[in-house]
Design a protein around this motif. Structure first.
Motif, mmCIF file in Angstrom:
data_model
loop_
_atom_site.group_PDB
_atom_site.id
_atom_site.type_symbol
_atom_site.label_atom_id
_atom_site.label_comp_id
_atom_site.label_asym_id
_atom_site.label_seq_id
_atom_site.Cartn_x
_atom_site.Cartn_y
_atom_site.Cartn_z
ATOM 1 N N GLN A 1 0.448 5.450 1.451
ATOM 2 C CA GLN A 1 -0.263 6.219 2.289
ATOM 3 C C GLN A 1 0.236 7.648 2.035
ATOM 4 O OE1 GLN A 1 -0.680 5.740 6.570
ATOM 5 N NE2 GLN A 1 -2.763 6.395 6.284
ATOM 6 N N LEU B 1 -4.188 0.436 -2.533
ATOM 7 C CA LEU B 1 -3.558 -0.694 -2.697
ATOM 8 C C LEU B 1 -2.690 -0.594 -4.019
ATOM 9 C CD1 LEU B 1 -3.215 -3.659 -2.018
ATOM 10 C CD2 LEU B 1 -5.244 -4.142 -3.280
ATOM 11 N N TYR C 1 0.906 -1.237 0.039
ATOM 12 C CA TYR C 1 -0.053 0.132 -0.008
ATOM 13 C C TYR C 1 1.032 1.144 -0.035
ATOM 14 C CZ TYR C 1 -3.828 -2.887 1.768
ATOM 15 O OH TYR C 1 -4.804 -4.064 1.965
ATOM 16 N N MET D 1 -4.254 10.872 4.177
ATOM 17 C CA MET D 1 -5.026 9.993 3.251
ATOM 18 C C MET D 1 -5.104 8.716 3.982
ATOM 19 S SD MET D 1 -5.861 12.061 0.530
ATOM 20 C CE MET D 1 -5.831 11.143 -0.880
ATOM 21 N N GLY D 2 -5.886 7.852 3.389
ATOM 22 C CA GLY D 2 -6.134 6.638 3.534
ATOM 23 C C GLY D 2 -5.020 5.574 2.919
ATOM 24 N N LEU D 3 -5.339 4.424 2.853
ATOM 25 C CA LEU D 3 -4.255 3.668 2.024
ATOM 26 C C LEU D 3 -4.916 3.329 0.808
ATOM 27 C CD1 LEU D 3 -4.216 0.544 4.941
ATOM 28 C CD2 LEU D 3 -2.432 2.426 4.499
ATOM 29 N N PHE E 1 3.601 0.793 2.966
ATOM 30 C CA PHE E 1 3.441 -0.364 4.052
ATOM 31 C C PHE E 1 3.156 -1.544 3.417
ATOM 32 C CE2 PHE E 1 2.819 2.236 7.728
ATOM 33 C CZ PHE E 1 2.456 3.354 7.435
ATOM 34 N N GLU F 1 -5.053 -0.799 -6.797
ATOM 35 C CA GLU F 1 -5.757 0.595 -7.359
ATOM 36 C C GLU F 1 -4.771 1.501 -8.085
ATOM 37 O OE1 GLU F 1 -7.010 2.588 -3.861
ATOM 38 O OE2 GLU F 1 -7.906 4.421 -4.973
#
Lengths: 110, 112
Positions: free
Chosen positions: B37, B45, B35, B41-43, B90, B59
């Protein structure tokens, strides 16, 4: 694409108060999970609730799931400064890989 | 049990340089993930590997390649780094795709 959407985006409360954050999702799921991320760290799993469960507890955490409304809530009771973190919900779309929401930033003031 | 480990912890690259981020897990998990980040923001993929020998795009795969070296290790390669790839990366692993994911501590990458 984000399956889960958390609400609110940010939350600020006093130590000792309860914190509630919500997650809405779009597809059918087998389970919904909540994770915590302390600043600059990796996510840590908090709790998993299956689609046939309505409520689950773990210490000061209470999670509810309403599959008819496609929503979940995470309640943290008697919050502490150490609970300051970002909280993410994650759902498995049709039983497939997890998709994470954008998260709720929780700040607990002491 | 170390869980999920990532190397390096920090890296600064110049535009156009290449590098490989390493990830290893000792939980005998089948599935592994990368991932990114971005601040606030969010994660997102990048790539994942459902099981040893398989990899799939997530994504935001453009500009990245991955290798599932064996069941333990999953590496992410930036062939020609761009400033837009400045982020925290991550790695995570799980028993199966819908199961609980365990995250590494992250790699903070800056591309100048």
């Amino acid at each position: 694409s984000q399956q889960g959407e958390e609400d609110p985006q940010a939350l600020s409360i006093q130590e000792g108060e309860n914190a509630t954050m919500n997650c809405s999702y779009k597809t059918s799921i087998n389970n919904l999970q909540w994770y915590r991320q302390n600043s600059g760290r990796g996510l840590v799993h908090l709790i998993l609730i299956r689609s046939n469960e309505r409520e689950k507890h773990s210490g000061r955490l209470r999670v509810t799931l309403d599959t008819s409304k496609k929503s979940s809530s995470l309640l943290i009771t008697a919050s502490r400064a150490a609970d300051t973190a970002s909280y993410f919900c994650a759902t498995d779309e049709y039983g497939n890989k997890l998709v994470f929401g954008a998260g709720t930033i929780l700040r607990v003031k002491s | 049990n170390a869980g999920v480990t990532q190397t390096p912890k920090f890296q600064v690259l110049k535009t156009g340089q290449s590098m490989t981020l390493q990830c290893a897990q000792d939980m005998n998990h089948n599935s592994m993930y990368w991932y990114r980040q971005d601040p606030g923001m969010g994660l997102r993929l990048i790539y994942y590997s459902a099981s040893e020998g398989t990899t799939d795009k997530g994504e935001v795969p453009n500009g990245y390649n991955v290798s599932r070296l064996n069941k333990r290790e999953f590496s992410l390669r930036l062939e020609s780094a761009a400033p837009s790839q400045t982020s925290v990366y991550f790695c995570a692993s799980s028993e199966g795709l819908a199961d609980t994911q365990y995250f590494g501590p992250g790699t903070r990458l800056t591309v100048l």
